[in-house]
Scaffold this active site. Structure first.
Site, mmCIF file in Angstrom:
data_model
loop_
_atom_site.group_PDB
_atom_site.id
_atom_site.type_symbol
_atom_site.label_atom_id
_atom_site.label_comp_id
_atom_site.label_asym_id
_atom_site.label_seq_id
_atom_site.Cartn_x
_atom_site.Cartn_y
_atom_site.Cartn_z
ATOM 1 N N ASN A 72 17.749 138.572 14.755
ATOM 2 C CA ASN A 72 18.784 139.029 13.834
ATOM 3 C C ASN A 72 19.355 137.786 13.159
ATOM 4 O O ASN A 72 20.088 137.022 13.780
ATOM 5 C CB ASN A 72 19.867 139.779 14.632
ATOM 6 C CG ASN A 72 21.049 140.163 13.768
ATOM 7 O OD1 ASN A 72 21.013 140.004 12.541
ATOM 8 N ND2 ASN A 72 22.108 140.652 14.398
ATOM 9 N N TRP A 73 18.977 137.607 11.915
ATOM 10 C CA TRP A 73 19.400 136.381 11.210
ATOM 11 C C TRP A 73 20.865 136.447 10.789
ATOM 12 O O TRP A 73 21.417 135.452 10.316
ATOM 13 C CB TRP A 73 18.511 136.138 9.977
ATOM 14 C CG TRP A 73 17.066 135.842 10.287
ATOM 15 C CD1 TRP A 73 16.474 135.825 11.534
ATOM 16 C CD2 TRP A 73 16.035 135.504 9.356
ATOM 17 N NE1 TRP A 73 15.136 135.507 11.427
ATOM 18 C CE2 TRP A 73 14.832 135.304 10.090
ATOM 19 C CE3 TRP A 73 15.987 135.360 7.963
ATOM 20 C CZ2 TRP A 73 13.622 134.965 9.484
ATOM 21 C CZ3 TRP A 73 14.781 135.024 7.354
ATOM 22 C CH2 TRP A 73 13.621 134.822 8.111
ATOM 23 N N LYS A 74 21.465 137.600 10.888
ATOM 24 C CA LYS A 74 22.867 137.790 10.482
ATOM 25 C C LYS A 74 23.075 137.273 9.042
ATOM 26 O O LYS A 74 22.150 137.357 8.240
ATOM 27 C CB LYS A 74 23.812 137.134 11.494
ATOM 28 C CG LYS A 74 23.529 137.622 12.919
ATOM 29 C CD LYS A 74 24.580 137.242 13.913
ATOM 30 C CE LYS A 74 24.187 137.765 15.296
ATOM 31 N NZ LYS A 74 25.216 137.541 16.307
ATOM 32 N N HIS B 45 25.584 147.197 15.069
ATOM 33 C CA HIS B 45 25.768 145.873 15.677
ATOM 34 C C HIS B 45 27.258 145.651 15.963
ATOM 35 O O HIS B 45 28.105 146.113 15.214
ATOM 36 C CB HIS B 45 25.231 144.775 14.756
ATOM 37 C CG HIS B 45 25.182 143.448 15.444
ATOM 38 N ND1 HIS B 45 26.277 142.628 15.536
ATOM 39 C CD2 HIS B 45 24.184 142.837 16.125
ATOM 40 C CE1 HIS B 45 25.933 141.554 16.244
ATOM 41 N NE2 HIS B 45 24.673 141.654 16.606
ATOM 42 N N GLU C 191 29.143 143.242 15.476
ATOM 43 C CA GLU C 191 29.913 142.640 14.384
ATOM 44 C C GLU C 191 30.282 143.687 13.342
ATOM 45 O O GLU C 191 31.331 143.605 12.702
ATOM 46 C CB GLU C 191 29.118 141.474 13.781
ATOM 47 C CG GLU C 191 29.158 140.263 14.710
ATOM 48 C CD GLU C 191 27.857 139.504 14.850
ATOM 49 O OE1 GLU C 191 27.024 139.570 13.937
ATOM 50 O OE2 GLU C 191 27.680 138.852 15.907
ATOM 51 N N GLU D 298 24.221 144.428 24.063
ATOM 52 C CA GLU D 298 24.741 143.118 23.697
ATOM 53 C C GLU D 298 26.208 143.045 24.104
ATOM 54 O O GLU D 298 27.081 143.489 23.345
ATOM 55 C CB GLU D 298 24.628 142.903 22.184
ATOM 56 C CG GLU D 298 23.217 143.006 21.643
ATOM 57 C CD GLU D 298 23.055 142.289 20.317
ATOM 58 O OE1 GLU D 298 22.302 141.314 20.282
ATOM 59 O OE2 GLU D 298 23.691 142.689 19.320
ATOM 60 N N GLY E 204 26.930 134.720 20.622
ATOM 61 C CA GLY E 204 27.283 133.500 19.901
ATOM 62 C C GLY E 204 28.196 132.577 20.680
ATOM 63 O O GLY E 204 28.732 131.606 20.135
ATOM 64 N N SER F 58 23.387 135.272 23.278
ATOM 65 C CA SER F 58 23.063 133.896 23.679
ATOM 66 C C SER F 58 21.706 133.767 24.358
ATOM 67 O O SER F 58 21.540 132.977 25.295
ATOM 68 C CB SER F 58 24.174 133.315 24.571
ATOM 69 O OG SER F 58 25.399 133.275 23.864
ATOM 70 N N GLY G 70 20.089 136.216 18.164
ATOM 71 C CA GLY G 70 20.844 135.795 16.988
ATOM 72 C C GLY G 70 20.537 134.345 16.650
ATOM 73 O O GLY G 70 19.506 134.032 16.058
ATOM 74 N N GLY G 71 21.426 133.451 17.066
ATOM 75 C CA GLY G 71 21.340 132.035 16.696
ATOM 76 C C GLY G 71 19.964 131.412 16.877
ATOM 77 O O GLY G 71 19.474 130.706 15.988
HETATM 78 P P1 13P Z 1 23.406 135.258 19.601
HETATM 79 O O1 13P Z 1 21.986 135.205 20.112
HETATM 80 O O2 13P Z 1 23.700 134.251 18.539
HETATM 81 O O3 13P Z 1 24.399 135.239 20.742
HETATM 82 O O4 13P Z 1 23.583 136.686 18.882
HETATM 83 C C1 13P Z 1 23.206 137.831 19.543
HETATM 84 C C2 13P Z 1 23.241 138.968 18.592
HETATM 85 O O5 13P Z 1 24.301 139.411 18.194
HETATM 86 C C3 13P Z 1 21.968 139.512 18.113
HETATM 87 O O6 13P Z 1 22.157 140.700 17.416
#
Ligand code: 13P
Length: 252
Positions: free
Chosen positions: A10-12, A96, A98, A168, A174, A214, A235-236
């Site tokens: 997920n590149w956000k 998600h 967020e 999640e 994050g 993470s 994510g990251g």
């Molecule tokens: P991180 O891997 O950056 O913690 O993000 C997880 C996430 O929200 C994937 O959708």
């Protein structure tokens, strides 16, 4: 039952067009031929078409980070499921954390998005997970159960079988504070038991449940070794080709 591992990135709200193209090319080179694991990347909407073109010769699937539940019309800023199909998407992240906690999406809205994805032939990734305050108050089970139950409301067993659930924990996203394997496995097992209650055991055994929060090359293997953890939503670390490739390899 053997469930094929599924690793999604997920590149956000990251990457510009040059960066998205560079990352896509690097992923195709490193993991484009991987068949033992299902792999998807979910770039921002504006890069979907370009990334989709670059992924075309590979086995890496394209996903979107969100969708709207109407077909077309006066919904400024929204993107329909048909538009996502048109640019080559296979997966869509729905609900998600967020979007739930920053944008204010409700379980009902998330459910409408899932239903729309399924009627258009897209495969939803339903995200669920508790806040730190909810975990500390002992509400993890209640919160996650409600999100799964309401997210899947009105879905047949056959449709539920097409959904991936991503657990999640919000406090692990994050932050570097990955859930312990025991904490993650416990919630994954609970989700699978709930699916058996809502549908039946074969359906519950067939649904893939990803862990997200993470995930890094250093912790992916131990998470993926858990009985009910069938993949990761990253994510990251999905923004670094080497790290994402290493996580995919941990699933092989
Ligand atoms: P991180 O891997 O950056 O913690 O993000 C997880 C996430 O929200 C994937 O959708």
């Amino acid at each position: 039952m053997d469930r094929k591992p599924f690793i999604a990135g997920n590149w956000k709200m990251n990457t510009n067009s040059a960066g998205a193209a560079e990352l896509s090319a690097a992923l195709v080179e490193r993991i484009g031929a991987v068949a033992a694991v299902d792999v998807a990347v979910c770039p921002p909407f504006v890069h979907l078409a370009v990334v989709g073109e670059l992924l075309r010769p590979s086995k890496i699937a394209l996903g979107a980070q969100d969708v709207f539940y109407e077909n077309d019309g006066a919904f400024t800023g929204e993107i329909s499921a048909a538009m996502l199909v048109d640019v080559g998407c296979r997966y869509v992240i729905c609900g998600h954390s967020e979007r739930r906690h920053v944008i204010g999406e409700t379980d009902e809205l998330v459910n409408r998005k899932l239903l729309k994805c399924l009627t258009e032939g897209l495969l939803p990734i339903l995200c669920v997970g508790e806040l730190l305050s909810e975990r500390q108050a002992g509400e993890t089970r209640d919160v996650v159960s409600r999100q799964v139950r309401l997210g899947l409301e009105g879905l047949s067993g056959a449709d539920a079988g097409k959904v991936t659930i991503a657990y999640e924990p919000v406090w692990a996203i994050g932050t570097g504070a990955v859930a312990t394997v025991d904490q993650a496995q416990e919630v994954h097992k609970m989700i699978r038991a709930l699916l058996a209650e809502l549908y039946d055991t074969p359906t519950a055994e067939g649904v893939r449940i990803q862990y997200g929060g993470s995930v890094k090359p250093g912790n992916a293997a131990e998470l993926l070794a858990c009985k009910d953890i069938d993949g990761c939503l990253v994510g990251g670390a999905s923004l670094k080709a080497d790290d994402f490739a290493a996580i995919v390899q941990a699933g092989m």
